[in-house]
Design a protein around this motif. Structure first.
Motif, PDB file in Angstrom:
ATOM      1  N   ALA B 423       4.202 -22.399   2.313  1.00 37.64           N
ATOM      2  CA  ALA B 423       5.282 -21.872   1.484  1.00 37.64           C
ATOM      3  C   ALA B 423       5.264 -20.351   1.606  1.00 37.64           C
ATOM      4  O   ALA B 423       4.202 -19.750   1.764  1.00 37.64           O
ATOM      5  CB  ALA B 423       5.069 -22.269   0.038  1.00 37.64           C
ATOM      6  N   ALA B 424       6.435 -19.767   1.575  1.00 36.20           N
ATOM      7  CA  ALA B 424       6.478 -18.306   1.649  1.00 36.20           C
ATOM      8  C   ALA B 424       5.848 -17.731   0.381  1.00 36.20           C
ATOM      9  O   ALA B 424       6.123 -18.226  -0.718  1.00 36.20           O
ATOM     10  CB  ALA B 424       7.913 -17.834   1.754  1.00 36.20           C
ATOM     11  N   PRO B 425       4.990 -16.733   0.520  1.00 31.37           N
ATOM     12  CA  PRO B 425       4.309 -16.200  -0.670  1.00 31.37           C
ATOM     13  C   PRO B 425       5.291 -15.486  -1.591  1.00 31.37           C
ATOM     14  O   PRO B 425       6.185 -14.775  -1.134  1.00 31.37           O
ATOM     15  CB  PRO B 425       3.296 -15.233  -0.086  1.00 31.37           C
ATOM     16  N   GLU B 426       5.111 -15.703  -2.872  1.00 33.65           N
ATOM     17  CA  GLU B 426       5.991 -15.080  -3.861  1.00 33.65           C
ATOM     18  C   GLU B 426       5.441 -13.742  -4.326  1.00 33.65           C
ATOM     19  O   GLU B 426       6.157 -12.923  -4.870  1.00 33.65           O
ATOM     20  CB  GLU B 426       6.168 -15.997  -5.071  1.00 33.65           C
ATOM     21  N   LYS B 465      13.040 -14.702   0.847  1.00 35.51           N
ATOM     22  CA  LYS B 465      11.589 -14.904   0.917  1.00 35.51           C
ATOM     23  C   LYS B 465      10.991 -14.103   2.052  1.00 35.51           C
ATOM     24  O   LYS B 465       9.972 -13.430   1.902  1.00 35.51           O
ATOM     25  CB  LYS B 465      11.302 -16.392   1.141  1.00 35.51           C
ATOM     26  N   LEU B 466      11.641 -14.199   3.207  1.00 34.05           N
ATOM     27  CA  LEU B 466      11.088 -13.479   4.360  1.00 34.05           C
ATOM     28  C   LEU B 466      11.216 -11.973   4.173  1.00 34.05           C
ATOM     29  O   LEU B 466      10.381 -11.210   4.640  1.00 34.05           O
ATOM     30  CB  LEU B 466      11.802 -13.912   5.635  1.00 34.05           C
ATOM     31  N   GLU B 467      12.281 -11.561   3.480  1.00 33.98           N
ATOM     32  CA  GLU B 467      12.415 -10.129   3.212  1.00 33.98           C
ATOM     33  C   GLU B 467      11.242  -9.649   2.392  1.00 33.98           C
ATOM     34  O   GLU B 467      10.688  -8.581   2.621  1.00 33.98           O
ATOM     35  CB  GLU B 467      13.719  -9.853   2.473  1.00 33.98           C
ATOM     36  N   LYS B 468      10.870 -10.496   1.435  1.00 34.36           N
ATOM     37  CA  LYS B 468       9.718 -10.111   0.618  1.00 34.36           C
ATOM     38  C   LYS B 468       8.458 -10.099   1.466  1.00 34.36           C
ATOM     39  O   LYS B 468       7.600  -9.260   1.297  1.00 34.36           O
ATOM     40  CB  LYS B 468       9.559 -11.108  -0.532  1.00 34.36           C
ATOM     41  N   LEU B 469       8.383 -11.076   2.374  1.00 33.99           N
ATOM     42  CA  LEU B 469       7.178 -11.183   3.202  1.00 33.99           C
ATOM     43  C   LEU B 469       6.904  -9.879   3.929  1.00 33.99           C
ATOM     44  O   LEU B 469       5.749  -9.478   4.091  1.00 33.99           O
ATOM     45  CB  LEU B 469       7.360 -12.335   4.194  1.00 33.99           C
ATOM     46  N   PHE B 470       7.966  -9.193   4.341  1.00 33.32           N
ATOM     47  CA  PHE B 470       7.773  -7.926   5.043  1.00 33.32           C
ATOM     48  C   PHE B 470       7.016  -6.936   4.170  1.00 33.32           C
ATOM     49  O   PHE B 470       6.039  -6.334   4.596  1.00 33.32           O
ATOM     50  CB  PHE B 470       9.139  -7.345   5.427  1.00 33.32           C
ATOM     51  N   GLY B 471       7.477  -6.834   2.913  1.00 38.10           N
ATOM     52  CA  GLY B 471       6.805  -5.911   2.001  1.00 38.10           C
ATOM     53  C   GLY B 471       5.361  -6.290   1.789  1.00 38.10           C
ATOM     54  O   GLY B 471       4.463  -5.432   1.803  1.00 38.10           O
ATOM     55  N   PHE B 472       5.108  -7.581   1.649  1.00 42.79           N
ATOM     56  CA  PHE B 472       3.732  -8.019   1.404  1.00 42.79           C
ATOM     57  C   PHE B 472       2.856  -7.739   2.617  1.00 42.79           C
ATOM     58  O   PHE B 472       1.719  -7.290   2.489  1.00 42.79           O
ATOM     59  CB  PHE B 472       3.701  -9.512   1.095  1.00 42.79           C
ATOM     60  N   LEU B 473       3.413  -8.006   3.795  1.00 39.88           N
ATOM     61  CA  LEU B 473       2.628  -7.761   5.007  1.00 39.88           C
ATOM     62  C   LEU B 473       2.281  -6.283   5.112  1.00 39.88           C
ATOM     63  O   LEU B 473       1.161  -5.919   5.471  1.00 39.88           O
ATOM     64  CB  LEU B 473       3.417  -8.181   6.241  1.00 39.88           C
ATOM     65  N   LEU B 474       3.254  -5.462   4.760  1.00 42.91           N
ATOM     66  CA  LEU B 474       3.023  -4.015   4.828  1.00 42.91           C
ATOM     67  C   LEU B 474       1.885  -3.623   3.892  1.00 42.91           C
ATOM     68  O   LEU B 474       0.988  -2.860   4.252  1.00 42.91           O
ATOM     69  CB  LEU B 474       4.310  -3.299   4.422  1.00 42.91           C
ATOM     70  N   GLU B 475       1.933  -4.206   2.713  1.00 47.05           N
ATOM     71  CA  GLU B 475       0.881  -3.906   1.740  1.00 47.05           C
ATOM     72  C   GLU B 475      -0.470  -4.398   2.255  1.00 47.05           C
ATOM     73  O   GLU B 475      -1.490  -3.737   2.115  1.00 47.05           O
ATOM     74  CB  GLU B 475       1.228  -4.605   0.432  1.00 47.05           C
ATOM     75  N   TYR B 476      -0.431  -5.563   2.868  1.00 47.45           N
ATOM     76  CA  TYR B 476      -1.659  -6.148   3.396  1.00 47.45           C
ATOM     77  C   TYR B 476      -2.229  -5.241   4.471  1.00 47.45           C
ATOM     78  O   TYR B 476      -3.437  -4.995   4.529  1.00 47.45           O
ATOM     79  CB  TYR B 476      -1.347  -7.530   3.951  1.00 47.45           C
ATOM     80  N   ILE B 477      -1.367  -4.722   5.307  1.00 42.87           N
ATOM     81  CA  ILE B 477      -1.826  -3.822   6.367  1.00 42.87           C
ATOM     82  C   ILE B 477      -2.461  -2.584   5.750  1.00 42.87           C
ATOM     83  O   ILE B 477      -3.510  -2.110   6.189  1.00 42.87           O
ATOM     84  CB  ILE B 477      -0.647  -3.451   7.288  1.00 42.87           C
TER      85      ILE B 477
END
Lengths: 516, 853
Positions: B423-426, B465-477
């Motif tokens: 599931a895409a992370p919220e 969802k995928l738009e949010k995923l970008f932000g989360f990935l950025l934060e993760y990086i």
């Protein structure tokens, strides 16, 4: 004597003692007990004792139970055969004296509460003593002020050891009153002079304290009729010096001159210069006396020179100061650091003022323009956004300098004729040069800088660009502005796919950095 | 209260009702009452609104109106009591009279009901119908029926009407329902009427009988039908059953036929393209993109498009094709990426490219010409290439695909272990919990699968969802970069994923990046405000800056994301003092990123030169300080002024040149003295390389000599100190050679010639008249304003006139009142005199009589 431990017990015991002393003269010896508590280690107890003293001597002063006039020594009076009342009064006056001494010591107490209380008590004594003077007036209507006591207070405030800035800010509210201000200035002059001569190496804290106190003194701009006095007088006499603003100004001037006479630490120098034009120069009786100080500061160089510029400007503008080689020195002030110092906005504001005259020779303006554009090659974008319009404004004001950007039939040169090392703008040969630097800045990475530099490509439009809103521009503001600027609706994207963090093989990052 | 209403009604009066009545003008007005306003001359297209007037009629109407309203009010002027009709809804106009009646009736019932004793439970309400008790009605069933019958029809038979109304013409207007009234007619007709009633009753009865008969007949017919129906069912049960069967279970064949019939015809597809064509297409696409990039780089979109009206050639086919001249110069662009692309295309198209460029681009396939969204097609294009088996696909594959093939073997076991759907992370925490504790391959697989499972084409909400995923990935990086040691390899791979996401959702990607940059800037700004300088930020900010450069075209003149990033880097280089070796590494990385940003656009960065100068300075052992000035944040003296100086000869000898590790930026722990010295030398090497790069980059700038003079001075000082490794000395020397190589020629600046201002021509300004009678030549607002002013004036005049007429009317009324009063008085006086005279006469007569007697 017996008393319960703790501040509560001390309070009750002191209350009893106080009542006893005030009730009958026979119980006067209880004063010693009260004064003894002043020496207490406990802060609370000390505070209680200070309060008790305040009430006791306040009441005594109001009743007039203290000896008035020159105080004879205690021993001689006790031994003498004067009346018992006189003996009592002299004795009590001595107790009062010792109490004040102790309170003055308490101004250096580690606890701020005690300090503050001691200060307010002393000021209360000042007020009461002023109303019920302990000296005999020399003639009718003679102005009396408890100078000794007040000087002691000021001395306590200007401690060479402790940082008294908090206490001084508390003291600042007394400075509202005309008489306190006047006597503070006098006392401060004396104290500064004594301390500076007394110590071989004056500590920094003293200078800081002194500066805080001095800068807290602010005179009214005009003489106002209703002067507020801390010590209440029935009637004000015009013969008193303290009522005249002119005298205040004199005292103010003496104080600052006395202060600035000494060798100040560098940080303080800057602070003085920052407030100079605004809160010192307008209040001096003779502002021209500051010329020496300011010219010396102007010669120091660097940030201090920049700051001195403001004061000098006031003197030149309003007090007819003739300053030889002023522009040459101003020219000398321009070095790469002007774009990075904190006082950049102030400096360029003044520089704009100095160069606003249309009667300046063209070579001078050209030298400034050339020098500034040279420096622009090392400036950050926020400074460039300000200095580029500045240069363009110079060119607009002085049409003779237009050759810097427009020389249609000029010969091609091998090198720039401008000599950056030359200190004299007249010999810098700036007029023979062109502003190639601005042409280089047209390739600047920031779009607005690039546009600002491209202005010289066309003939300059006539109305000047106001640089006032650009003076205070910070990089953060530039950043925010860029973020808010929404040009197209869609964001252009890179079409060459990335291959990793460091980019492609021929990127500089990939050449010089590794991931491991 | 009572007065306010009539007043309002009067105000409203003259406008609305008068107009309503005027509209209902009598068909034939009295010709003597008509006043014709003669027109002087007719104007075509103008409507004459007040050509004919009826002054007499309208005056009468006005007077009538006033008598109804104003006079009433006048008469009630001294009265404080007002009669108010409290019947429900008497004054409300928005209820019809029937509604009013209903409501009133309901209220009345309610009132009656309430009044009854509450203890009397048995009593129920008496139900009525038209005022008659229903209980009574039930008893006389037929009467009600007959009544209702007449009611329903509402009209009477002609005979009845004739009988009733034949007598008098004046009675025609009475409503036919007023039968009760009719009966009070003259007695002489009584018998006639009674007869009539009897007749009508008879008639009614006959009608009823007829109806009943019809009903009976119908019933009988139904019965008969039922009998016959049984016969019919005998004959057609099968067909009916078959119909019913077919519906639930249609024939397979039929279905197929129908489906085939309804199916859309296959579009004629394009023929399979040959390799050359594909290569050409790809090349064209790249050329287009590159042309767009160049245009943005020069900032032409900003200035040019807005101002210049687009020129349309007479030969323009309106197909959106523009002959872009840049296309031809494009490939002459030398170093950097373009040369590679050129090689690729040359390999593919085997030298045909030049001919093809010259060809008519209208031959382009429909796919390509309908390619405005350019980059978004990237992936699909790439995939299609792969399908076609393009030989040169290695360097040109879509990044995601390429990676899968590269790490295919390594990831095989990872694939088997992980679940297939995610599931895409919220929230960021969710993503972190998904990724934490996994190996690099596993993490990549997870991210990849999240994307495939939530592809926007699969469900509606997936895009968000995928738009949010970008932000989360950025934060993760960012988190990975701040870890100790930083997990740079994972970041390296995740960047590719970020790129793919960014291609899909440019808007949200740019928003996340800008917010990240804003945070970094904000932090730095706070430090600068407080202390006048700031420390170098962590590795995460540097990584973000680098990523920004790879996701967005860094060469644009102005770009909503890249421009702020440039300002951010400039801040880093000017506000952060270099205090340690770590700071040097960070600073040099920022320099590299900065130069990568401008590698295509070749823009000038003053801060960078300053920074490199400072780094060179701290690496120089014996300084003379001649020919250059250091710029903030570097200082000529201080403990950091010899940060990069290496005095150990041995370390110098053993040094090997290699790249700096990015991990050093986050911490240089556990380095021995020798290693530290080697790092210093490496830093210096990178710095010298960058200096050399700058020399090449900025060679063509007009004041190149001025810019690099300080660098040159420091480089000579460097060379003077012979203790450097040979390689570094060589670098120094070549950089110095570059400085001297660029001969400067100072051509004096000349302004562009501005166009001479045209003389002012005094030709008349022609304005087309669009509508007559309107004020021309002003803006819409102005016209509206004028219209309103005009309207106000007219209304004002009208109101004044009305008031004047009211006053006149009132005065007239008062006068007539006075006259009436006077007349009355006169009459009374006369009467008195009369009676007095009579009295006198009588008295005199009596006297005379007496006297006579």
């Amino acid at each position: 004597m017996e008393r319960d431990p703790g501040p509560e017990g001390a309070r009750r015991a002191l209350g009893r003692l106080l009542e006893a002393v005030l009730a009958s003269r026979g119980q006067a010896n209880a004063v010693f007990d009260i004064l003894a508590v002043l020496q207490s280690e406990d802060h609370e107890e000390t505070q209680e004792a200070v309060r008790a003293c305040s009430r006791l001597f306040g009441a005594l002063l109001e009743r007039g139970e203290l000896f008035v006039g020159r105080l004879p020594s205690e021993g001689s009076v006790m031994a003498g055969s004067q009346g018992a009342t006189r003996k009592y009064k002299v004795w009590m006056r001595h107790r009062y004296h010792s109490c004040c001494n102790r309170l003055q010591e308490l101004l250096a107490h580690p606890s701020f509460g005690v300090k503050e209380l001691a200060l307010s008590t002393l000021m209360k004594f000042v007020q009461l003593e002023g109303a019920h003077p302990l000296e005999k007036p020399k003639w009718d209507g003679y102005y009396l002020f408890p100078r000794q006591l007040f000087k002691a207070v000021v001395e306590g405030l200007l401690s060479p050891e402790d940082d008294c800035s908090l206490l001084l800010s508390r003291f600042q509210e007394y400075l509202e009153h005309d008489d306190i201000r006047y006597h503070t200035m006098q006392a401060a002059t004396a104290v500064v002079g004594r301390v500076a001569d007394g110590y071989p190496e004056v500590p920094l804290t003293f200078w800081n304290n002194a500066f805080t106190l001095l800068s807290a003194v602010s005179l009214p701009r005009q003489e106002c009729s209703s002067s507020s006095f801390y010590v209440k007088h029935v009637e004000l006499s015009r013969t008193w010096k303290v009522v005249h603003l002119k005298e205040h100004r004199k005292a103010f001037q003496l104080m600052w001159l006395g202060f600035l006479r000494h060798k100040l630490p560098l940080s303080l120098y800057k602070k003085v210069l920052v407030v100079m034009h605004d809160s010192i120069l307008p209040h001096l009786a003779q502002p021209s006396l500051m010329i020496d100080f300011l010219t010396r500061a102007y010669d120091v160089g660097g940030a201090i020179s920049l700051l001195a510029l403001n004061g000098l400007f006031v003197l030149i503008h309003q007090h007819n100061l003739e300053y030889p080689d002023f522009y040459r020195k101003l020219y000398g002030l321009l070095d790469p650091s002007v774009f990075h110092v904190k006082y950049r906005a102030r400096f360029f504001h003044l520089a704009d003022l100095f160069l606003s005259s249309s009667h300046l020779p063209a070579y001078l303006v050209a030298a400034f323009a050339k020098r500034l554009s040279r420096l622009a090659l090392t400036a950050p974008p926020e400074a460039l956004l300000m200095v580029l319009p500045f240069i363009c404004n110079l060119l607009r004001r002085h049409p003779a300098c237009r050759v810097l950007v427009h020389r249609p039939l000029g010969p091609e040169l091998d090198a720039d004729p401008y000599d950056p090392e030359e200190e004299d703008p007249a010999k810098s040969r700036a007029l023979e040069s062109s502003l190639w630097e601005l042409q280089a800045l047209q390739r600047h990475y920031h779009p607005e800088v690039s546009q600002a530099a491209s202005v010289i490509n066309q003939a300059l439009s006539m109305p000047e660009v106001s640089i006032a809103p650009l003076l205070d521009l910070t990089a953060f503001e530039v950043f925010e502005r860029d973020l808010k600027k929404k040009g197209q609706e869609s964001v252009p994207l890179e079409f060459i796919p990335t291959q990793g963090l460091l980019g492609r093989q021929d990127d500089l990052c990939a050449q010089h950095f590794t991931l491991s | 209260m009572g007065k306010a209403r009539p007043a309002a009604a009067r105000r409203k009066g003259p406008g609305a009702p008068a107009g309503a009545q005027g509209g209902r003008a009598r068909p034939s007005p009295n010709p003597f009452e008509v006043k014709v306003n003669r027109q002087k001359f007719p104007v075509l297209g103008r409507k004459a609104r007040h050509a004919v007037g009826q002054p007499g009629v309208s005056r009468a109407r006005a007077v009538q109106k006033r008598t109804q309203t104003l006079l009433k009010e006048y008469k009630e002027r001294d009265k404080s009591n007002v009669f108010t009709d409290k019947r429900f809804g008497e004054y409300s106009s928005n209820m019809s009279s029937e509604e009013k009646m209903m409501k009133r009736f309901a209220l009345e019932q309610q009132r009656q009901h309430e009044k009854k004793s509450i203890y009397n439970l048995n009593e129920d309400e008496e139900l009525t119908h038209y005022g008659q008790s229903l209980a009574d009605v039930e008893k006389h069933n037929d009467i009600v029926d007959s009544d209702s019958d007449t009611e329903e029809r509402g009209t009477l038979s002609a005979e009845l009407t004739a009988a009733h109304f034949g007598g008098g013409g004046g009675l025609l207007r009475k409503t036919p329902l007023q039968q009760g009234g009719e009966e009070e007619k003259p007695r002489s007709r009584k018998e006639l009427i009674e007869e009539l009633i009897a007749k009508s009753k008879q008639e009614k009865r006959a009608r009823q009988a007829q109806r009943e008969g019809a009903l009976e007949l119908t019933e009988k017919l139904d019965q008969d039908w039922k009998e016959i129906q049984t016969l019919l069912t005998h004959r057609t049960p099968q067909s009916e059953n078959r119909d019913k069967k077919e519906h639930p279970k249609p024939d397979v064949y039929d279905m197929m036929v129908r489906e085939l019939g309804l199916e859309r015809k296959a579009q004629p597809s394009n023929r399979m393209k040959t390799e050359e064509e594909l290569a050409k297409e790809e090349q064209d696409r790249l050329q287009k993109l590159e042309a767009a990039r160049l245009r943005r780089m020069r900032g032409e979109d900003e200035a040019g498009d807005a101002r210049k009206p687009k020129h349309l050639s007479a030969d323009d086919l309106n197909d959106g094709f523009v002959l872009d001249k840049d296309n031809r110069h494009l490939l002459s662009y030398t170093d950097g990426k373009m040369s590679i692309k050129e090689e690729q295309s040359r390999e593919a198209s085997d030298g045909e490219s030049k001919e093809e460029q010259g060809e008519d681009p209208s031959e382009e396939d429909p796919e390509d010409s309908s390619d405005p969204e350019g980059h978004l097609d990237l992936e699909s294009d790439a995939e299609s290439e792969e399908d076609c088996g393009w030989p040169d696909r290695e360097p040109r594959q879509a990044p995601g695909k390429r990676m899968t093939s590269n790490g295919h073997k390594a990831r095989e076991p990872a694939r088997t272990e992980l679940p297939y759907t995610f599931a895409a992370p919220e929230s960021y925490e969710e993503l972190k919990s998904l990724l934490s504790g996994k190996t690099m391959e596993e993490q990549l697989v997870v991210v990849e699968r999240i994307q495939t499972c939530n592809h926007p084409s699969l469900a509606v909400g997936n895009k968000a969802k995928l738009e949010k995923l970008f932000g989360f990935l950025l934060e993760y990086i960012g988190d990975l970069a701040t870890d100790d040691p930083p997990d740079l390899r994972v970041i390296d791979k995740l960047v590719v994923q970020l790129y793919n996401l960014c291609q899909m959702f440019p808007e949200s990607a740019s928003n996340s990046i800008t917010s990240v940059l804003r945070d970094a800037m904000h932090e730095m700004e706070g430090a600068v405000e407080a202390r006048g300088r700031a420390a170098f930020p962590g590795l995460d900010v540097l990584v973000y800056l680098k990523i920004t450069g790879t996701l967005f075209p860094a060469s644009d003149f102005r770009h909503p994301v890249v421009t702020p990033a440039l300002v951010c880097m400039s801040q880093l280089l000017t506000k952060c003092p270099v205090l340690s070796l770590q700071d040097v590494v960070k600073g040099l990385f920022v320099c590299c990123v900065f130069l990568d940003y401008v590698s295509l656009s070749r823009r000038f960065i003053p801060e960078l030169i300053n920074f490199l100068l400072g780094i060179l300075y701290v690496a120089t052992p014996n300084k003379h300080g001649h020919g250059y000035t250091l710029v903030h944040p570097f200082r000529t003296s201080g403990k950091n002024s010899e940060l990069l100086v290496v005095s150990d000869q041995e370390d110098t000898a053993t040094w090997q040149r290699r790249g700096l590790s990015l991990a050093w930026a986050s911490g240089l722990k556990g380095q021995t003295k020798t290693e530290a010295n080697h790092t210093r030398l490496s830093c210096l090497a990178v710095c010298l390389a960058l200096v050399k790069h700058c020399m090449l980059l900025y060679g063509p700038l007009p004041s190149f000599q001025t810019i690099v003079r300080p660098l040159g001075a420091l480089l000579t000082e460097h060379l003077a100190d012979g203790s450097r490794p040979l390689e570094l000395q060589e670098l120094c020397r070549s950089a110095l050679a570059d400085v001297e190589k660029h001969e400067q020629c100072c051509r004096p600046l000349v302004c562009e010639k501005s166009k001479p201002l045209p003389l002012k021509l005094f030709t008349p300004r022609l304005v087309r008249v669009l509508e007559f009678g309107k004020k021309q030549g002003s803006s819409k607002e102005e016209q509206e304003r004028k219209r309103l002013i005009h309207k106000h004036k007219r209304e004002f005049k009208g109101a004044v006139r009305e008031i004047r007429r009211d006053n006149q009317f009132l005065a007239r009324m008062q006068l007539s009142e006075t006259l009436e009063r006077d007349a009355e008085r006169k009459r009374k006086v006369k009467q008195l005199f009369n009676s007095l005279a009579t009295q006198e006469g009588e008295w005199k007569a009596l006297k005379r009589k007496k006297f006579k007697k």
